[in-house]
Write a protein that holds these residues in place. Structure first.
Motif, PDB file in Angstrom:
ATOM      1  N   PHE A  14       0.827  -1.204   0.000  1.00  0.00           N
ATOM      2  CA  PHE A  14       0.000   0.000   0.000  1.00  0.00           C
ATOM      3  C   PHE A  14       0.864   1.258   0.000  1.00  0.00           C
ATOM      4  O   PHE A  14       0.521   2.258  -0.645  1.00  0.00           O
ATOM      5  CB  PHE A  14      -0.963  -0.033   1.185  1.00  0.00           C
ATOM      6  CG  PHE A  14      -1.986  -1.119   1.059  1.00  0.00           C
ATOM      7  CD1 PHE A  14      -3.088  -0.954   0.240  1.00  0.00           C
ATOM      8  CD2 PHE A  14      -1.822  -2.327   1.705  1.00  0.00           C
ATOM      9  CE1 PHE A  14      -4.026  -1.970   0.081  1.00  0.00           C
ATOM     10  CE2 PHE A  14      -2.745  -3.353   1.563  1.00  0.00           C
ATOM     11  CZ  PHE A  14      -3.848  -3.168   0.746  1.00  0.00           C
ATOM     12  N   GLU A  15       1.981   1.220   0.712  1.00  0.00           N
ATOM     13  CA  GLU A  15       2.921   2.336   0.663  1.00  0.00           C
ATOM     14  C   GLU A  15       3.409   2.548  -0.763  1.00  0.00           C
ATOM     15  O   GLU A  15       3.523   3.689  -1.234  1.00  0.00           O
ATOM     16  CB  GLU A  15       4.098   2.065   1.603  1.00  0.00           C
ATOM     17  CG  GLU A  15       3.720   2.117   3.072  1.00  0.00           C
ATOM     18  CD  GLU A  15       4.647   1.310   3.968  1.00  0.00           C
ATOM     19  OE1 GLU A  15       4.407   1.284   5.183  1.00  0.00           O
ATOM     20  OE2 GLU A  15       5.606   0.701   3.451  1.00  0.00           O
ATOM     21  N   ALA A  16       3.683   1.448  -1.474  1.00  0.00           N
ATOM     22  CA  ALA A  16       4.157   1.552  -2.852  1.00  0.00           C
ATOM     23  C   ALA A  16       3.100   2.179  -3.762  1.00  0.00           C
ATOM     24  O   ALA A  16       3.442   2.905  -4.706  1.00  0.00           O
ATOM     25  CB  ALA A  16       4.570   0.182  -3.379  1.00  0.00           C
ATOM     26  N   VAL A  17       1.825   1.904  -3.512  1.00  0.00           N
ATOM     27  CA  VAL A  17       0.760   2.552  -4.282  1.00  0.00           C
ATOM     28  C   VAL A  17       0.873   4.066  -4.133  1.00  0.00           C
ATOM     29  O   VAL A  17       0.774   4.823  -5.117  1.00  0.00           O
ATOM     30  CB  VAL A  17      -0.629   2.065  -3.827  1.00  0.00           C
ATOM     31  CG1 VAL A  17      -1.743   2.904  -4.474  1.00  0.00           C
ATOM     32  CG2 VAL A  17      -0.826   0.587  -4.161  1.00  0.00           C
ATOM     33  N   GLY A  18       1.102   4.518  -2.904  1.00  0.00           N
ATOM     34  CA  GLY A  18       1.279   5.950  -2.669  1.00  0.00           C
ATOM     35  C   GLY A  18       2.542   6.487  -3.319  1.00  0.00           C
ATOM     36  O   GLY A  18       2.546   7.598  -3.875  1.00  0.00           O
ATOM     37  N   LEU A  19       3.613   5.716  -3.263  1.00  0.00           N
ATOM     38  CA  LEU A  19       4.864   6.141  -3.893  1.00  0.00           C
ATOM     39  C   LEU A  19       4.679   6.309  -5.392  1.00  0.00           C
ATOM     40  O   LEU A  19       5.181   7.270  -5.988  1.00  0.00           O
ATOM     41  CB  LEU A  19       5.966   5.114  -3.613  1.00  0.00           C
ATOM     42  CG  LEU A  19       6.418   4.976  -2.161  1.00  0.00           C
ATOM     43  CD1 LEU A  19       7.377   3.797  -2.021  1.00  0.00           C
ATOM     44  CD2 LEU A  19       7.082   6.258  -1.665  1.00  0.00           C
ATOM     45  N   LEU A  20       3.956   5.390  -6.029  1.00  0.00           N
ATOM     46  CA  LEU A  20       3.702   5.495  -7.461  1.00  0.00           C
ATOM     47  C   LEU A  20       2.847   6.718  -7.773  1.00  0.00           C
ATOM     48  O   LEU A  20       3.053   7.385  -8.791  1.00  0.00           O
ATOM     49  CB  LEU A  20       3.048   4.219  -7.984  1.00  0.00           C
ATOM     50  CG  LEU A  20       3.932   2.968  -7.986  1.00  0.00           C
ATOM     51  CD1 LEU A  20       3.118   1.724  -8.382  1.00  0.00           C
ATOM     52  CD2 LEU A  20       5.124   3.134  -8.935  1.00  0.00           C
ATOM     53  N   CYS A  21       1.897   7.023  -6.912  1.00  0.00           N
ATOM     54  CA  CYS A  21       1.091   8.239  -7.088  1.00  0.00           C
ATOM     55  C   CYS A  21       1.982   9.478  -7.092  1.00  0.00           C
ATOM     56  O   CYS A  21       1.703  10.455  -7.804  1.00  0.00           O
ATOM     57  CB  CYS A  21       0.052   8.371  -5.975  1.00  0.00           C
ATOM     58  SG  CYS A  21      -1.327   7.214  -6.042  1.00  0.00           S
ATOM     59  N   PRO A  70      -5.896   0.141   4.172  1.00  0.00           N
ATOM     60  CA  PRO A  70      -5.923  -0.880   3.118  1.00  0.00           C
ATOM     61  C   PRO A  70      -7.330  -1.273   2.696  1.00  0.00           C
ATOM     62  O   PRO A  70      -7.579  -1.511   1.508  1.00  0.00           O
ATOM     63  CB  PRO A  70      -5.158  -2.063   3.728  1.00  0.00           C
ATOM     64  CG  PRO A  70      -5.118  -1.815   5.184  1.00  0.00           C
ATOM     65  CD  PRO A  70      -5.124  -0.330   5.341  1.00  0.00           C
ATOM     66  N   HIS A  71      -8.250  -1.337   3.647  1.00  0.00           N
ATOM     67  CA  HIS A  71      -9.626  -1.672   3.293  1.00  0.00           C
ATOM     68  C   HIS A  71     -10.221  -0.607   2.368  1.00  0.00           C
ATOM     69  O   HIS A  71     -10.886  -0.925   1.371  1.00  0.00           O
ATOM     70  CB  HIS A  71     -10.488  -1.801   4.545  1.00  0.00           C
ATOM     71  CG  HIS A  71     -10.166  -2.989   5.381  1.00  0.00           C
ATOM     72  ND1 HIS A  71     -10.560  -3.100   6.703  1.00  0.00           N
ATOM     73  CD2 HIS A  71      -9.480  -4.130   5.112  1.00  0.00           C
ATOM     74  CE1 HIS A  71     -10.144  -4.264   7.191  1.00  0.00           C
ATOM     75  NE2 HIS A  71      -9.487  -4.897   6.243  1.00  0.00           N
ATOM     76  N   TRP A  84       0.669   3.708   5.177  1.00  0.00           N
ATOM     77  CA  TRP A  84      -0.461   3.456   4.270  1.00  0.00           C
ATOM     78  C   TRP A  84      -1.558   4.503   4.409  1.00  0.00           C
ATOM     79  O   TRP A  84      -2.373   4.674   3.505  1.00  0.00           O
ATOM     80  CB  TRP A  84      -0.974   2.036   4.381  1.00  0.00           C
ATOM     81  CG  TRP A  84      -1.454   1.516   5.706  1.00  0.00           C
ATOM     82  CD1 TRP A  84      -1.906   2.203   6.781  1.00  0.00           C
ATOM     83  CD2 TRP A  84      -1.542   0.124   6.051  1.00  0.00           C
ATOM     84  NE1 TRP A  84      -2.293   1.348   7.785  1.00  0.00           N
ATOM     85  CE2 TRP A  84      -2.077   0.067   7.363  1.00  0.00           C
ATOM     86  CE3 TRP A  84      -1.249  -1.050   5.387  1.00  0.00           C
ATOM     87  CZ2 TRP A  84      -2.309  -1.149   8.026  1.00  0.00           C
ATOM     88  CZ3 TRP A  84      -1.476  -2.256   6.043  1.00  0.00           C
ATOM     89  CH2 TRP A  84      -1.992  -2.304   7.349  1.00  0.00           C
ATOM     90  N   MET A  85      -1.534   5.288   5.494  1.00  0.00           N
ATOM     91  CA  MET A  85      -2.433   6.446   5.564  1.00  0.00           C
ATOM     92  C   MET A  85      -2.001   7.500   4.561  1.00  0.00           C
ATOM     93  O   MET A  85      -2.832   8.095   3.845  1.00  0.00           O
ATOM     94  CB  MET A  85      -2.447   7.024   6.976  1.00  0.00           C
ATOM     95  CG  MET A  85      -3.187   6.195   8.001  1.00  0.00           C
ATOM     96  SD  MET A  85      -4.912   5.887   7.568  1.00  0.00           S
ATOM     97  CE  MET A  85      -5.461   7.522   7.171  1.00  0.00           C
TER      98      MET A  85
END
Length: 617
Positions: free
Chosen positions: A204-211, A511-512, A585-586
């Motif tokens: 989930f952190e990686a999702v934010g990093l990609l953003c 994550p949810h 992940w927040m």
């Protein structure tokens, strides 16, 4: 305007920080109006909790940069809240959460509060048996730092892991040589007090990093995942020695797929795809371990005795009845049980469930309490369906249907078989949702949880059922601040005096939300998507505006507040002046949510502070 940092900080806190916590929040009783005088005599009146806390943060940022004078940028003081929160995450928080397992990272680990239980003042650094680069590097570091490089055996058994529980240490992650210098491959930790890489947090952190365009750091996270699988046999709960027998929810295929969407690096993809298939086969699809006889999967962490990371007294309620039967104190019983002097099969089963619950990432929840290892859970089987789907599509689209002897047709067949089995055992037409399936009692649990909606994210919900599923989700779990971990009904069913589990109602977790948002977008439920994203970002923005930029681990979504009362507290609220990191992940959920939210709703979020609060006199 230029101001003296120490002078203004002192005056600002003396006037506005009335409760002495070195923050400026809505709970302070100051005038909420501050006259700022520059070194050249300019005057600026700043009004409002949000603006004053921004001033405090800007002064501290520049003080931390070694400056004695600060340039006060009016645009930053009165910055729109969504813009400011997003900018702080992108430019400051990710950096504050980034670690490496080289000398710089080891120095941070030495002072880690989680090492206080060590019997010696030397931190063990456990190294895979075949990683000579890491062993030689840490062995050389022994001359500079109070560490001890320890080579792990080729076969890591639960008995071995138990034998080193009295010397807990850190596990090495990937090192690389760059310009003849050994450097650790970076990774992001969940929060500031953590120094290790956690399993599903990392996805989930990686999702934010990609953003945020931090593609290299996201790739580094995947590279560390690969290192763990190749050297420890699994993606670890975290890289601590006592987690060697425990994995985490599997998101590796999603991580590499989403990175590949950005990089289009087929060579990199091939290397990781091979490892992801290895993880799938060796971690999840071994009969009798995490694969059950009905063809579905469960969480099933190995280990002996009580989980050693838990503080003393954590299991006293469970141990008490056994200690009383033995006629000894709880502490005596606990020690004898851990040492193997007392054999108790009933308690052994309890701890199999407890370790498995922790492996699930949902530690802890009444949904999984004392039953986890007996459940084919909806979330895990959805994740593995996603693996199978990812393998099928990646091989078909980028490797001409065949990769390392694996054919895309095989993976399409396997994913369909899993979907059929989940439909047969987990789908409940009457309740319009999937439920965890207890393979021992051969029955559904009927426990209403956000995890029941992972099939939406995985794309396995039939279009004939999807409207019913989304309707059930919104009716059962939607609260003021977003989706609750479990439903209000499940909470009302608990006995009086039951412990508040942190993954349950009224709490909500990033994550949810993120998985459900992606699912709603994929199935084209834009109205519901916009509502849920707005509710979540409203809660984060409101709390950050009112509480000095606070972005913590979890929220009470019923009250839409970060003031959570649960068993483990709330990481990310304990800071002075300015948060350095938020929570991994927040942060990611905020950046991802802003990408999904309609501009009109973003504008509404930006009204969550007093207008016209900054003016010259």
């Amino acid at each position: 305007m230029i101001v003296d940092i120490d002078d203004i900080l002192s005056k600002l806190l003396e006037q506005e920080d009335t409760d002495g916590d070195k923050k400026i929040t809505i709970e302070d009783n100051g005038p909420k109006q501050f006259e700022l005088l520059s070194n050249s005599g300019e005057k600026l009146i700043i009004k409002g909790t949000y603006q004053l806390s921004n001033l405090l943060q800007e002064l501290v940022i520049q003080k931390q940069q070694g400056k004695s004078e600060a340039f006060v940028n009016q645009e930053f003081i009165d910055e729109l809240p969504t813009k400011r929160i997003s900018r702080m995450i992108r430019d400051f928080y990710w950096k504050g959460l980034t670690r490496r397992m080289d000398k710089s990272g080891i120095e941070g680990l030495i002072s880690d509060s989680k090492n206080e239980s060590l019997t010696a003042e030397i931190l063990p650094v456990y190294v895979p048996n075949g990683d000579s680069l890491a062993f030689d590097y840490y062995n050389a570091l022994e001359k500079e730092l109070p560490i001890k490089a320890v080579k792990l055996p080729t076969e890591i058994t639960p008995e071995y892991v138990k034998s080193i529980n009295e010397q807990p240490g850190i596990l090495s992650l990937k090192l690389e040589v760059e310009n003849n210098e050994v450097k650790g491959v970076p990774f992001v930790v969940p929060g500031g007090r953590f120094n290790e890489m956690y399993g599903w947090d990392s996805y989930f952190e990686a999702v934010g990093l990609l953003c945020d365009g931090k593609v290299d750091l996201a790739k580094a996270m995947a590279d560390n995942f690969q290192y763990q699988i190749e050297n420890y046999g699994k993606i670890l709960n975290a890289n601590r020695s006592y987690y060697l027998t425990r994995t985490q929810p599997p998101f590796y295929s999603s991580l590499i797929s989403e990175i590949f969407e950005v990089t289009k690096d087929k060579g990199w993809l091939a290397i990781h795809l091979k490892t992801a298939i290895k993880e799938y086969e060796t971690v999840w699809m071994v009969e009798g371990k995490r694969l059950t006889s009905n063809g579905l999967n469960r969480y099933r962490a190995e280990g002996i005795g009580m989980p050693p990371e838990c503080e003393e007294g954590h299991f006293d309620e469970e141990l008490k009845k056994y200690a009383e039967k033995e006629g000894i104190s709880i502490r005596e019983f606990a020690k004898m049980y851990q040492d193997g002097a007392i054999i108790n099969e009933e308690l052994d089963r309890y701890f199999v469930h407890d370790r498995s619950l922790r492996e699930s990432g949902h530690d802890t929840s009444w949904r999984l309490d004392d039953v986890c290892a007996d459940l084919n859970t909806v979330d895990l089987n959805s994740l593995l369906y996603k693996y199978e789907s990812d393998f099928a599509h990646l091989i078909e689209n980028y490797f001409d249907g065949e990769f390392e002897g694996w054919h895309s047709t095989y993976w399409f067949q396997i994913m369909e078989e899993r979907a059929e089995c989940m439909q047969k055992l987990m789908w409940n037409e009457e309740h319009a949702q999937y439920f965890d399936y207890n393979f021992r009692t051969k029955s559904q649990t009927h426990f209403e949880s956000a995890s029941n909606y992972f099939p939406l994210w995985a794309g396995l919900v039939d279009t004939r059922d999807v409207y019913k599923v989304v309707d059930t989700l919104m009716r059962q779990l939607k609260e003021k601040g977003g989706i609750a971990g479990t439903s209000r009904k499940m909470n009302s069913n608990l006995p009086d005096g039951a412990i508040q589990r942190q993954w349950d109602y009224p709490n909500g977790w990033a994550p949810h939300q993120m998985l459900i948002w992606k699912a709603l977008k994929m199935y084209d439920f834009n109205t519901e998507l916009q509502e849920l994203v707005y509710r979540w970002l409203y809660m984060i923005t409101r709390n950050a505006v009112d509480y000095n930029g606070t972005i913590p681990e979890k929220y009470d979504v019923v009250e839409a507040t970060h003031k959570v009362f649960a068993e483990y507290g709330n990481v990310g609220t304990d800071f002075e002046y300015i948060t350095q990191e938020g929570f991994g992940w927040m942060n990611a959920s905020y950046q991802y949510g802003l990408k999904l939210l309609d501009e009109t709703l973003v504008n509404e979020l930006n009204q969550l502070t007093e207008p016209d609060s900054l003016f010259k006199s």
